[in-house]
Design a protein around this motif. Structure first.
Motif, mmCIF file in Angstrom:
data_model
loop_
_atom_site.group_PDB
_atom_site.id
_atom_site.type_symbol
_atom_site.label_atom_id
_atom_site.label_comp_id
_atom_site.label_asym_id
_atom_site.label_seq_id
_atom_site.Cartn_x
_atom_site.Cartn_y
_atom_site.Cartn_z
ATOM 1 N N GLU A 39 33.346 -5.556 42.150
ATOM 2 C CA GLU A 39 32.444 -4.689 41.380
ATOM 3 C C GLU A 39 31.160 -5.420 41.010
ATOM 4 O O GLU A 39 30.064 -4.874 41.131
ATOM 5 N N ALA A 40 31.305 -6.649 40.545
ATOM 6 C CA ALA A 40 30.122 -7.412 40.132
ATOM 7 C C ALA A 40 29.200 -7.625 41.330
ATOM 8 O O ALA A 40 27.979 -7.445 41.234
ATOM 9 N N ALA A 41 29.785 -7.959 42.492
ATOM 10 C CA ALA A 41 28.969 -8.209 43.685
ATOM 11 C C ALA A 41 28.264 -6.932 44.135
ATOM 12 O O ALA A 41 27.069 -6.936 44.437
ATOM 13 N N LEU A 84 35.031 10.894 40.281
ATOM 14 C CA LEU A 84 33.822 11.338 39.590
ATOM 15 C C LEU A 84 33.180 12.514 40.325
ATOM 16 O O LEU A 84 33.004 12.489 41.536
ATOM 17 N N LYS A 85 32.842 13.556 39.558
ATOM 18 C CA LYS A 85 32.151 14.699 40.156
ATOM 19 C C LYS A 85 30.678 14.646 39.766
ATOM 20 O O LYS A 85 29.791 14.677 40.596
ATOM 21 N N SER A 86 30.406 14.574 38.454
ATOM 22 C CA SER A 86 29.010 14.542 38.007
ATOM 23 C C SER A 86 28.955 13.836 36.664
ATOM 24 O O SER A 86 29.982 13.678 35.997
ATOM 25 N N LYS A 95 32.365 5.272 39.815
ATOM 26 C CA LYS A 95 32.166 4.690 38.497
ATOM 27 C C LYS A 95 30.699 4.770 38.103
ATOM 28 O O LYS A 95 29.823 4.905 38.952
ATOM 29 N N ILE A 96 30.469 4.602 36.815
ATOM 30 C CA ILE A 96 29.102 4.608 36.324
ATOM 31 C C ILE A 96 28.876 3.285 35.600
ATOM 32 O O ILE A 96 29.612 2.944 34.663
ATOM 33 N N ALA A 97 27.869 2.540 36.040
ATOM 34 C CA ALA A 97 27.610 1.229 35.447
ATOM 35 C C ALA A 97 26.407 1.297 34.523
ATOM 36 O O ALA A 97 25.388 1.910 34.856
ATOM 37 N N ILE A 127 31.234 -0.883 32.763
ATOM 38 C CA ILE A 127 31.445 0.221 33.700
ATOM 39 C C ILE A 127 32.352 1.286 33.099
ATOM 40 O O ILE A 127 33.392 0.970 32.525
ATOM 41 N N LYS A 128 31.936 2.525 33.246
ATOM 42 C CA LYS A 128 32.814 3.625 32.851
ATOM 43 C C LYS A 128 33.565 4.082 34.091
ATOM 44 O O LYS A 128 32.980 4.365 35.133
#
Ligand code: FES
Ligand code: FES
Lengths: 708, 150
Positions: free
Chosen positions: A405-407, A238-240, A261-263, A228-229
């Protein structure tokens, strides 16, 4: 843990609750992995009989004990079964230990934290073992048509006075039909054969051969690897984002947004890491971006202020100060710290319409189960959490943000996933040990300590002080105050919460106070204990007597009184119901001060497993010294300035002293051991360094101050 | 993606992976040899230590394309039955706390005792300084290594 009806029916016979909510064995027991076998002369059984949620007995007499609590390196997977095996009266060699899953019906407090596992498990585990032993005695009495009171047990066998013998394996099926007694007789401490003897860590073979054991080793057919970032600073959202470059990495299956976040999901770990670095994103900073200078300024401000209501206010501190011949006033400060367990955060999750399967390293499985049930709007019965051995915790794995997060991620993509936090995620995301500061003032009148006033402040610290700990009750005019500060940097418990720095402040202060009063540093502490006001016993958590004893034994073992020119530093502390005194020795070599030896004396009640206990003591001291010397983490505009072990320094082998450990013999119930040797360590070292260099240390980390 | 044939624990294994894939992830994810651990990914902690042609190396910092026909040994291949003298010494001294760093520690120590059978206390420390044990099992690690040296 959801039980099928079949399993309930199968084992319903043994269902009465004995100590610790002991109920019955259920089928998931057999699905537990991570068997640990010791070298037994007995063959592996062909069939097993479930005796209780904690115990099953095989037809050959081998015994499986389920270890209820999460193992983070504190060795409870060995020591908790030892307690049960003692009362069951089996040969430890015949015991197989298995990690139990989360099962709130059958076990109480499946939590690792606060040095509580042994303290709280002690009586329930003894009763659980004794209950099964009592059932076996009843079975033997039935077979021999006699009274249980005629019979004795030893090493997994029941003995008739006429010489007849039956092994537990032979009796198990008959015994399982009896209800476990609620109050089975417990052994006399003098009859202990397992407790108090050194037993190897039960996972040793798996550890030294590299067998899959930890959460990070989890593998399930078809699972995806996720990285994840996260926003680059606390306070940003996060905006975009643009994932076009990331998606070109071979092995990438998907890129999805999850809240802020971005996964990245991939067929193995490396493409996921690589692609996460290729994501470009923009962020808003609606929240304040915090800085360490500001934290420090706030902390210093708070510790000079009175609080609305002191946590303790004995006598009249203000007049003690007004009438003092001399006042010593000092302040102390320590930074935020990451926990840095060597196994980074990770968790497995598989969310389907039927079930939510979670598996991995977590100190608080029940808490996570409840949170996830709520977050996913699923009934608790749908959710299972399997516990793995943990590659360290130090408080970090009390907090399940990675489990959540994982769930959530698996729920979103509806695939089984294994989430990994990179070391950089682990070090920068938190929660962290809070930054904190103390101001201590002491009033000296006629060369005795007439008043003591400590004010603490910390970020996200409900109480920065410990007003039920020593030296409360020993000083007539005495005030304790605490302030909490808010921050958007998440904080939480870190090994020996609060006391990991509070003890440093107080125990270095006492060293300086003794110097000012021209008293021996050890004698100052003994004199204080002499003044303990017995009418306050109920208002404090410690007893002065064991405190005095550890101080004197540490003094004598280090030859403190005969120290001559040696540079020694003394410190003692009470926490987690245990008493610890430590003496550190420093030398100057090539103009650089070094800590060469630490003597440590501990009173933690009965020592269950001396082998594992020494490891905990040494580990706590080394941890305490390492972080006091080097541990540093600063924030600039909300971002941590350390990201990995190249910028965050952990103590290494060349930096550790020789450690001499002594346990005070005791017949008292066991108390905590995973944490209490840490708090006094930093001060013992700082006091020894002062003796060697003439420089006082007030802030952590202090390596720069002393070495250069 | 390119394919590679590598020799791990005396077996030839073929894997398909990008050329910059660290050996660490090849071992863990592709070959499922998970005794080699991830701790930092940047050659600082030593948790990922394996032997390449007998020399202790950080598998997080070696790429699959750099291996050629080198012989790789992981903790799983250090001994047939987990009975390498150091594995035994680790048991006798009850070294591990959480245990996570230990396979890497053992791999470095195994090369040390093979190449320097009479290493001094200082040389043991100097060598093992390349490893982090977050739990602080250093005294036990030192004792265990020392116990097998002549
Ligand atoms: S993971 Fe390779 S050295 Fe830390
Ligand atoms: S035993 Fe935990 S990191 Fe070494």
């Amino acid at each position: 843990m959801s039980l099928t009806d079949t399993s309930r029916r199968d084992f319903i016979k043994v269902s009465a609750a004995a100590g610790g909510g002991l109920l019955l064995g259920v089928t998931w027991l057999t699905s537990c992995k991570q068997d640990t076998q010791l070298e037994s002369p007995l063959p592996m059984p062909a069939s097993w009989k479930e005796m209780s949620a904690y115990v099953k007995i095989g037809d050959t007499g081998r015994v499986t004990i389920f270890s209820p609590n999460p193992e983070i390196g504190q060795n409870v997977k060995t020591s908790m079964p030892m307690i049960l095996a003692e009362e069951l009266d089996v040969d430890w060699k015949d015991v197989i230990v298995q990690q139990a899953g989360l099962d709130t019906d059958n076990y109480t407090r499946q939590v690792a934290g606060g040095s509580q596992s042994i303290r709280q498990g002690w009586l329930p585990l003894r009763k659980a073992g004794a209950a099964v032993r009592a059932m076996l005695l009843m079975a033997a009495a039935e077979v021999w048509e006699t009274q249980t009171t005629d019979l004795t047990t030893a090493l997994g066998k029941v003995y008739h006075p006429d010489g007849r013998v039956l092994g537990y394996g032979q009796l198990a099926s008959i015994a399982a039909a009896y209800d476990p007694p609620e109050d089975p007789p417990l052994k006399d401490l003098a009859d202990f054969k397992i407790i108090g003897t050194g037993k190897e860590n039960v996972d040793l073979h798996a550890i030294v051969t590299g067998a899959p054991l930890y959460g990070i080793d989890t593998y399930r057919e078809g699972m995806l690897y996720a990285v994840i970032k996260r926003p680059p600073a606390h306070g940003k959202s996060l905006k975009s984002y643009d994932d076009s470059a990331a998606r070109t990495v071979k092995g990438i299956v998907d890129v999805v947004q999850m809240q802020d976040k971005i996964a990245v999901l991939a067929t193995s770990t490396w493409p996921a890491i690589k692609a996460s670095k290729l994501l470009s994103a923009t962020y808003t900073d609606d929240d304040p971006l915090e800085n360490s200078e500001q934290h420090s300024k706030m902390l210093q401000e708070m510790i000079s202020k009175p609080s609305a209501s002191p946590r303790r206010d004995d006598g009249d501190i203000e007049s003690a100060m007004a009438q003092a011949d001399e006042i010593l006033e000092r302040s102390y400060e320590a930074p935020f710290l990451p926990h840095n367990p060597l196994e980074p955060m990770n968790f497995y999750a598989d969310v389907t319409d039927e079930k939510v399967e979670l598996h991995g390293p977590i100190q608080t499985p029940e808490w996570q189960l409840n949170r996830i049930a709520e977050a996913l709007s699923r009934p608790k019965e749908d959710i299972s959490i399997g516990m793995t051995r943990m590659g360290g915790g130090f408080g970090r794995r009390l907090y399940g943000n990675f489990v959540m997060e994982a769930a959530l991620l698996s729920d979103q993509v509806r695939k089984p996933i294994q989430l990994l936090w990179t070391r950089e995620d682990d070090m920068t995301e938190g929660p962290f040990r809070p930054a904190s500061a103390y101001r201590i003032r002491a009033a000296i009148k006629d060369n005795s300590l007439s008043g003591y006033h400590i004010t603490g402040a910390g970020y996200g610290m409900r109480n920065a002080c410990r007003e039920r700990f020593w030296p409360t009750g020993c000083i007539e005019n005495y005030r304790v105050e605490s302030h909490n500060l808010d921050s958007n940097i998440p904080t939480g418990a870190w090994r020996a919460p609060v006391t990991n720095f509070l003890a440093f402040a107080e125990q270095t202060f006492f060293d300086e106070l003794a110097e000012k009063m021209k008293l021996d540093a050890v004698q100052l502490r003994l004199d204080l204990l002499e003044k303990f006001d017995v009418s306050l016993q109920e208002e404090v958590d410690y007893d002065p007597e064991p405190m005095r004893r550890v101080i004197e034994v540490a003094r004598d073992r280090s030859s403190w009184n005969e120290r001559g020119n040696r540079h020694l530093g003394f410190s003692c502390y009470f926490s987690h119901n245990s008493y610890v005194a430590e003496v550190a020795e420093a030398i100057i070599k090539d103009d650089i001060p070094q800590i060469t030896k630490v003597w440590c004396v501990v009173d933690c009640g009965i020592v269950i497993n001396p082998k594992g206990a020494i490891n905990q003591v040494e580990g706590g001291i080394i941890d305490g010294i390492g972080h006091a010397m080097y541990g540093d983490l600063r924030f600039t505009d909300g971002a941590a300035d350390v990201r990995n072990f190249d910028s965050f320094r952990l103590i290494r082998m060349s930096e550790i002293p020789e450690i001499d450990v002594h346990f005070i013999p005791s017949d008292k119930d066991p108390t905590g051991l995973g944490e209490p040797t840490l708090p006094p360590a930093g001060a013992a070292v700082a006091n020894a360094l002062y003796s060697a260099t003439g420089t006082r240390i007030y802030n952590q980390p202090y390596v720069k101050k002393v070495v250069g | 993606m390119p394919s590679y044939s590598i020799t791990v624990n005396s077996q030839t294994r073929s894997v398909t992976a990008d050329e910059d894939t660290p050996l660490l992830w090849i071992l863990r994810d592709h070959l499922r040899l998970v005794g080699t651990k991830y701790g930092c990914g940047i050659a600082q902690c030593g948790a990922c230590t394996i032997h390449i042609d007998g020399a202790p190396m950080r598998s997080c910092s070696v790429q699959i394309s750099q291996l050629g026909d080198a012989e790789i040994t992981t903790i799983e291949g250090l001994s047939a039955k987990g009975d390498h003298v150091l594995q035994q010494a680790w048991k006798d001294h009850d070294v591990p706390q959480c245990g996570y760093c230990q396979s890497g520690q053992i791999m470095t120590a195994a090369a040390l005792i093979r190449d320097f059978p009479s290493a001094s206390d200082g040389e043991i420390t100097q060598t093992m300084n390349a490893h982090i044990c977050r739990c602080g099992s250093y005294p036990k690690i030192h004792q265990a290594i020392k116990s097998v040296l002549s």
